[in-house]
Motif scaffolding. Sequence first.
Motif, PDB file in Angstrom:
ATOM      1  N   UNK A   1      32.516  27.752  32.265  1.00 45.51           N
ATOM      2  CA  UNK A   1      32.578  28.734  33.354  1.00 45.51           C
ATOM      3  C   UNK A   1      33.983  28.813  33.953  1.00 45.51           C
ATOM      4  N   UNK A   2      34.690  27.681  33.979  1.00 44.41           N
ATOM      5  CA  UNK A   2      36.049  27.666  34.545  1.00 44.41           C
ATOM      6  C   UNK A   2      36.997  28.538  33.727  1.00 44.41           C
ATOM      7  N   UNK A   3      36.793  28.590  32.415  1.00 43.42           N
ATOM      8  CA  UNK A   3      37.667  29.399  31.559  1.00 43.42           C
ATOM      9  C   UNK A   3      37.650  30.854  31.995  1.00 43.42           C
ATOM     10  N   UNK A   4      36.478  31.349  32.391  1.00 42.70           N
ATOM     11  CA  UNK A   4      36.335  32.757  32.768  1.00 42.70           C
ATOM     12  C   UNK A   4      36.352  32.986  34.275  1.00 42.70           C
TER      13      UNK A   4
ATOM     14  N   UNK B   1      40.475  40.902  39.442  1.00 47.14           N
ATOM     15  CA  UNK B   1      40.532  42.080  38.581  1.00 47.14           C
ATOM     16  C   UNK B   1      41.255  41.776  37.263  1.00 47.14           C
ATOM     17  N   UNK B   2      42.163  40.798  37.283  1.00 45.95           N
ATOM     18  CA  UNK B   2      42.844  40.397  36.054  1.00 45.95           C
ATOM     19  C   UNK B   2      41.900  39.597  35.145  1.00 45.95           C
TER      20      UNK B   2
ATOM     21  N   UNK C   1      39.858  39.948  30.985  1.00 43.45           N
ATOM     22  CA  UNK C   1      39.696  38.912  29.962  1.00 43.45           C
ATOM     23  C   UNK C   1      38.236  38.781  29.545  1.00 43.45           C
ATOM     24  N   UNK C   2      37.323  38.833  30.532  1.00 42.33           N
ATOM     25  CA  UNK C   2      35.894  38.638  30.260  1.00 42.33           C
ATOM     26  C   UNK C   2      35.360  39.737  29.344  1.00 42.33           C
TER      27      UNK C   2
ATOM     28  N   UNK D   1      26.080  47.758  25.397  1.00 43.61           N
ATOM     29  CA  UNK D   1      27.184  48.732  25.381  1.00 43.61           C
ATOM     30  C   UNK D   1      28.117  48.585  26.574  1.00 43.61           C
ATOM     31  N   UNK D   2      27.651  47.971  27.644  1.00 46.61           N
ATOM     32  CA  UNK D   2      28.402  47.936  28.898  1.00 46.61           C
ATOM     33  C   UNK D   2      29.825  47.376  28.774  1.00 46.61           C
ATOM     34  N   UNK D   3      30.063  46.269  28.043  1.00 47.87           N
ATOM     35  CA  UNK D   3      31.447  45.779  27.944  1.00 47.87           C
ATOM     36  C   UNK D   3      32.419  46.799  27.366  1.00 47.87           C
ATOM     37  N   UNK D   4      31.975  47.600  26.400  1.00 46.41           N
ATOM     38  CA  UNK D   4      32.844  48.627  25.820  1.00 46.41           C
ATOM     39  C   UNK D   4      33.241  49.654  26.871  1.00 46.41           C
ATOM     40  N   UNK D   5      32.294  50.035  27.725  1.00 50.50           N
ATOM     41  CA  UNK D   5      32.566  51.027  28.762  1.00 50.50           C
ATOM     42  C   UNK D   5      33.456  50.451  29.852  1.00 50.50           C
TER      43      UNK D   5
END
Length: 338
Positions: free
Chosen positions: A52-55, A82-83, A87-88, A114-118
């Motif tokens: 979890x720390x990575x993200x 927002x940065x 990455x996520x 599909x949500x990550x693509x959008x």
Amino acid sequence: MSAVLEISDLVVDIRSHRTMVRPVDGISLSIPGGQTLGLVGESGCGKSTTGLAVLGLLPVGGRITSGSIRIDGHELVGLKEHELREVRGRTVGMVFQDPMTALNPTQRIGVQVAEPLLIHGMADKASARRQAIEMLAEVGLPRPAEQAERYPHELSGGMRQRVMIAAALICRPKLLIADEPTTALDVTTQDQILRLFRRMQQELHMSALLITHDMGVVAGNTDAVAVMYAGQIAEVGDTRTVFHEHSHRYTEALLASIPSLETPRGERLSSIPGLPPNLGGALAACRFAPRCGYAIPACTTETPQWTSVGTLRFACHAPRTTDPSPVAAGGQSEGAPS
């Protein structure tokens, strides 16, 4: 081979109004491109917190106190929210422990995949839906166009896990973090999911961090293994070496607790005595010492230093290579090397 993920001296604190715990206390890990590292240990040792720390997804009160997390050489610690959102999903995908709670119960499966693509602007709505259905097919979901219209509660546990994997891989990330991906699945489904991981990793040429408490899961599914105990790494090396030439007594205890078909009928299964320590309290110099049958006086007074033997690295005062006589957990062994 250059590392996709580099974690150096990472420390994570979680504070509430009454207590402070340190589930991650100075760990360092590295995953080369295209390889899988298994992060293994008992529940509560800090494995999931590391992922979890990575993200930047630590729970309320959690923060990275010190250390570095780099993806392809780019520092993540200190990035604004927002940065981190950039990455996520796009650079790092994550499969969470429980797909039933990680998936949105009010949204259809296809929408969630599909949500990550959008979010990352990688496709328009029509293209994102088409790619989501293709990815559902890739992860082995039968009748993917039909399943895309269903809600999470309409799917079995194994199917929900496949949906989570599809959502994590839809953007073709460089790194996949899989946190206990086979928990609560039957043995047959576990094998299917692990085969799917290996296949997708090879096809997408991505690195992976496989977090689990099950030594059997990492045995045939990782290139290297890091054994974690009470917030620290106890031992790390390539998978074959860790399984066959390990030195740390905690690794030895974990491997001894794996059930075997060769265990005589009626024989008691091996277990580790006691419980992991409270990470908010006082800790022994070697954190495993109170539960270790090979502990010597130095284990309670001196922090063990890292030792390298070939590709294996470990921190233990009384490693298997010295072969001292076992004693009661937390006791002292006469004649053991100091």
